[in-house]
Design an enzyme around this catalytic site. Structure first.
Site, mmCIF file in Angstrom:
data_model
loop_
_atom_site.group_PDB
_atom_site.id
_atom_site.type_symbol
_atom_site.label_atom_id
_atom_site.label_comp_id
_atom_site.label_asym_id
_atom_site.label_seq_id
_atom_site.Cartn_x
_atom_site.Cartn_y
_atom_site.Cartn_z
ATOM 1 N N GLY A 11 36.171 39.606 37.386
ATOM 2 C CA GLY A 11 36.105 41.041 37.099
ATOM 3 C C GLY A 11 37.182 41.799 37.863
ATOM 4 O O GLY A 11 38.045 41.188 38.527
ATOM 5 N N GLN A 74 29.744 40.511 41.047
ATOM 6 C CA GLN A 74 29.267 40.377 39.670
ATOM 7 C C GLN A 74 28.588 41.646 39.169
ATOM 8 O O GLN A 74 28.562 41.926 37.985
ATOM 9 C CB GLN A 74 28.294 39.185 39.585
ATOM 10 C CG GLN A 74 27.793 38.876 38.198
ATOM 11 C CD GLN A 74 28.932 38.528 37.237
ATOM 12 O OE1 GLN A 74 29.960 37.999 37.631
ATOM 13 N NE2 GLN A 74 28.774 38.869 35.973
ATOM 14 N N CYS A 136 32.983 53.109 46.244
ATOM 15 C CA CYS A 136 34.449 53.222 46.336
ATOM 16 C C CYS A 136 34.927 54.582 46.857
ATOM 17 O O CYS A 136 35.760 54.640 47.771
ATOM 18 C CB CYS A 136 35.083 52.898 44.993
ATOM 19 S SG CYS A 136 34.152 53.493 43.588
ATOM 20 N N GLN A 163 38.083 60.032 39.204
ATOM 21 C CA GLN A 163 37.945 58.582 39.342
ATOM 22 C C GLN A 163 38.499 57.822 38.135
ATOM 23 O O GLN A 163 38.263 58.190 36.991
ATOM 24 C CB GLN A 163 36.468 58.229 39.591
ATOM 25 C CG GLN A 163 35.960 58.868 40.870
ATOM 26 C CD GLN A 163 34.515 58.550 41.206
ATOM 27 O OE1 GLN A 163 33.790 59.434 41.644
ATOM 28 N NE2 GLN A 163 34.075 57.314 41.037
ATOM 29 N N SER A 166 39.054 52.037 35.678
ATOM 30 C CA SER A 166 38.727 50.693 36.171
ATOM 31 C C SER A 166 37.595 50.722 37.193
ATOM 32 O O SER A 166 37.036 49.675 37.524
ATOM 33 C CB SER A 166 39.961 50.028 36.784
ATOM 34 O OG SER A 166 40.443 50.822 37.860
ATOM 35 N N ARG A 268 35.073 61.317 35.905
ATOM 36 C CA ARG A 268 35.903 60.193 35.429
ATOM 37 C C ARG A 268 37.115 60.766 34.708
ATOM 38 O O ARG A 268 36.952 61.660 33.859
ATOM 39 C CB ARG A 268 35.066 59.343 34.463
ATOM 40 C CG ARG A 268 35.754 58.093 33.973
ATOM 41 C CD ARG A 268 35.820 56.987 35.002
ATOM 42 N NE ARG A 268 34.496 56.504 35.362
ATOM 43 C CZ ARG A 268 34.218 55.856 36.496
ATOM 44 N NH1 ARG A 268 35.167 55.621 37.391
ATOM 45 N NH2 ARG A 268 32.996 55.452 36.756
ATOM 46 N N HIS A 275 41.163 56.169 42.903
ATOM 47 C CA HIS A 275 40.291 57.345 42.872
ATOM 48 C C HIS A 275 40.914 58.427 43.753
ATOM 49 O O HIS A 275 41.337 58.174 44.889
ATOM 50 C CB HIS A 275 38.891 57.015 43.399
ATOM 51 C CG HIS A 275 38.110 56.107 42.490
ATOM 52 N ND1 HIS A 275 38.441 55.864 41.182
ATOM 53 C CD2 HIS A 275 36.955 55.392 42.716
ATOM 54 C CE1 HIS A 275 37.563 55.039 40.649
ATOM 55 N NE2 HIS A 275 36.653 54.737 41.553
HETATM 56 P P1 NAP Z 1 33.671 44.007 36.011
HETATM 57 O O1 NAP Z 1 35.151 44.152 35.958
HETATM 58 O O2 NAP Z 1 32.891 44.482 34.839
HETATM 59 O O3 NAP Z 1 33.345 42.457 36.286
HETATM 60 C C1 NAP Z 1 32.038 41.981 36.511
HETATM 61 C C2 NAP Z 1 31.765 40.746 35.657
HETATM 62 O O4 NAP Z 1 31.761 41.089 34.269
HETATM 63 C C3 NAP Z 1 32.836 39.674 35.718
HETATM 64 O O5 NAP Z 1 32.680 38.893 36.866
HETATM 65 C C4 NAP Z 1 32.554 38.874 34.450
HETATM 66 O O6 NAP Z 1 31.453 38.005 34.707
HETATM 67 C C5 NAP Z 1 32.076 39.949 33.483
HETATM 68 N N1 NAP Z 1 33.047 40.361 32.474
HETATM 69 C C6 NAP Z 1 32.680 40.826 31.248
HETATM 70 N N2 NAP Z 1 33.766 41.162 30.542
HETATM 71 C C7 NAP Z 1 34.843 40.955 31.317
HETATM 72 C C8 NAP Z 1 36.242 41.097 31.101
HETATM 73 N N3 NAP Z 1 36.742 41.601 29.971
HETATM 74 N N4 NAP Z 1 37.087 40.794 32.112
HETATM 75 C C9 NAP Z 1 36.617 40.326 33.278
HETATM 76 N N5 NAP Z 1 35.282 40.143 33.518
HETATM 77 C C10 NAP Z 1 34.402 40.445 32.542
HETATM 78 O O7 NAP Z 1 33.063 44.741 37.271
HETATM 79 P P2 NAP Z 1 33.791 45.269 38.596
HETATM 80 O O8 NAP Z 1 34.418 46.565 38.319
HETATM 81 O O9 NAP Z 1 34.613 44.172 39.175
HETATM 82 O O10 NAP Z 1 32.530 45.584 39.530
HETATM 83 C C11 NAP Z 1 31.777 44.557 40.166
HETATM 84 C C12 NAP Z 1 30.806 45.200 41.143
HETATM 85 O O11 NAP Z 1 31.555 45.903 42.139
HETATM 86 C C13 NAP Z 1 29.857 46.237 40.527
HETATM 87 O O12 NAP Z 1 28.618 46.163 41.143
HETATM 88 C C14 NAP Z 1 30.532 47.550 40.836
HETATM 89 O O13 NAP Z 1 29.615 48.620 40.901
HETATM 90 C C15 NAP Z 1 31.111 47.259 42.211
HETATM 91 N N6 NAP Z 1 32.289 48.070 42.530
HETATM 92 C C16 NAP Z 1 33.265 48.250 41.625
HETATM 93 C C17 NAP Z 1 34.378 49.006 41.956
HETATM 94 C C18 NAP Z 1 35.488 49.227 40.964
HETATM 95 O O14 NAP Z 1 36.387 50.024 41.274
HETATM 96 N N7 NAP Z 1 35.510 48.584 39.810
HETATM 97 C C19 NAP Z 1 34.474 49.573 43.226
HETATM 98 C C20 NAP Z 1 33.445 49.367 44.156
HETATM 99 C C21 NAP Z 1 32.360 48.597 43.793
HETATM 100 P P3 NAP Z 1 31.373 36.507 34.100
HETATM 101 O O15 NAP Z 1 32.640 35.818 34.449
HETATM 102 O O16 NAP Z 1 30.185 35.900 34.745
HETATM 103 O O17 NAP Z 1 31.228 36.706 32.621
#
Ligand code: NAP
Length: 369
Positions: A11, A74, A136, A163, A166, A268, A275
């Site tokens: 992710g 995740q 974040c 924000q 992504s 957003r 951000h």
């Molecule tokens: P994300 O990009 O949606 O990724 C999470 C999971 O979604 C991946 O490990 C993958 O799991 C799956 N996935 C589904 N479609 C995908 C695609 N097209 N590309 C890549 N992965 C995909 O989530 P994230 O933004 O990294 O956030 C993860 C956690 O961190 C959340 O709890 C979020 O609240 C927190 N967080 C995020 C941010 C941010 O800026 N994004 C900042 C602070 C905290 P599988 O491989 O198992 O399918």
């Protein structure tokens, strides 16, 4: 050597975490195991100097129990599903998490070591084994304004956030790009045709954005060419959960019993990454801008003070300038016409670095050593 399981590594946060760990050569000190919720059995990531391994099933309790440390990016659903099952099975390893699910629990520490290293170390010595990355915008606010917080100079903060897409995850950022592409496609001929008026072009775009043909699978509403002044769920008081986190998480990270009041509106916008936050800060005393700048800069090595002029601001205080960098620029510093204790500040940070992956990478390194 500790065996570390990585969940959610593909992710947005997970992939930045792997990138940073490779840059810092962190993999040489651990035995990494890569897991997946959706692709067990497939080939894992290529980490410099190693042969990719087969992905393990992130829902297999026996595999999770065999790990010394689990680091998950995740998301909250995974944490809710697996964390308590694993702990109830007797597993006492370290759980490091990017999701918000466990942040406010009494037996967890929110990690942001340039701000709260003393709390992290106290936690480790007391036997805390669950470490969570902060929200974040909260982490980025504390990295930017940490000097004022720890000097006990802040009475309250009102904040508006801007924000990036992504921040919602990979699929949302991809949808923003699809929306941008669709916007262009619908008027690609007209924008180069001088006989078509700008107003006609705008009308065609607006009509298209409001139609069922515009791609809104993830955001549910248009973001490109627009904005969304609500992030996360409604907590029932008119405040969004994202807005609620600012005060609650910031005070927990700082270890403040007497809370500093922080509230505002989380929005957003259509940037890809980073951000931005606009602060109105009520200071406890009237101190000079020169002193304020010194206090901010002395707090941590990543803060940059951007002079409050047009040139520096538009070149150095934008998501374009900051994306992919660990620096935390703070600018637009001035006393507001409201009075000498009212300070304005604008800050930007890469929410995937200091806002997510970097504090996790650093606590992992600390626990491994
Ligand atoms: P994300 O990009 O949606 O990724 C999470 C999971 O979604 C991946 O490990 C993958 O799991 C799956 N996935 C589904 N479609 C995908 C695609 N097209 N590309 C890549 N992965 C995909 O989530 P994230 O933004 O990294 O956030 C993860 C956690 O961190 C959340 O709890 C979020 O609240 C927190 N967080 C995020 C941010 C941010 O800026 N994004 C900042 C602070 C905290 P599988 O491989 O198992 O399918």
């Amino acid at each position: 050597m500790k065996t570390v399981g990585f969940v959610g590594w593909r992710g947005m946060v997970g992939s930045v975490l792997l990138q940073r760990m490779q840059e810092e050569n962190d993999f040489k000190n651990i035995n990494p195991i890569f897991l997946s919720t959706s692709q067990p059995g497939k080939v894992g990531p290529i980490i410099s100097g190693t042969i990719p391994t087969v992905l393990e099933d992130a829902y297999n309790i026996e595999i999770l129990k065999s790990l010394n440390i689990i680091i998950t990016c995740q998301g909250g659903e995974y944490t809710k599903k697996m964390f308590y099952t694993l702990r109830n099975s007797g597993w006492k390893g370290y759980w490091i998490d990017a999701a918000s699910t466990l942040r406010m629990k009494d037996d967890t520490v929110i990690v942001l070591d340039p701000v709260n290293k003393h709390i992290i170390e106290k936690g480790i010595n007391k036997g805390v084994n669950t470490f969570i990355g902060g929200n974040c915008t909260v982490s980025l606010m504390l990295m930017a304004l940490g000097g004022l917080f720890v000097s006990n100079l802040i009475e309250w903060i009102s904040v508006s956030t801007y924000q990036a897409a992504s921040g919602s995850g990979a699929n949302y950022m991809l949808e923003l790009l699809r929306q941008m592409g669709a916007l262009y496609s619908v008027v690609s001929k007209e924008i180069n045709d001088s006989s078509v008026t700008p107003l006609c072009i705008e009308k065609k775009v607006t009509q298209f954005v409001r139609s069922k043909d515009f791609p809104i699978e993830f955001f549910n509403v248009p973001l490109a060419g627009s904005l969304i002044p609500w992030i996360d769920v409604d907590i029932g008081s008119g405040q969004s959960k994202e807005e609620w986190k600012a005060q609650e998480e910031a005070n927990k990270i700082l270890g403040f019993k007497r809370k500093i009041l922080i509230d505002g509106t989380a929005v957003r916008i259509g940037s890809l990454r980073c951000h931005s936050q606009s602060f109105v800060i009520k200071l406890k005393q009237d101190i000079s801008l020169v002193d304020i700048e010194e206090i901010l800069l002395n707090h941590n090595q990543w803060v940059r003070v951007i002079p409050n002029n047009i040139k520096n601001t538009v070149h150095e205080l934008t998501p374009t300038a900051v994306t992919g960098k660990l620096i935390i620029p703070v600018g637009r510093l001035r006393k507001l016409s409201l009075g000498n204790k009212y300070l304005s500040a604008f800050s930007i940070g890469d929410q995937l670095l200091w806002g997510a992956a970097e504090p996790l990478r650093r606590i992992l390194k600390l626990l491994v050593s």
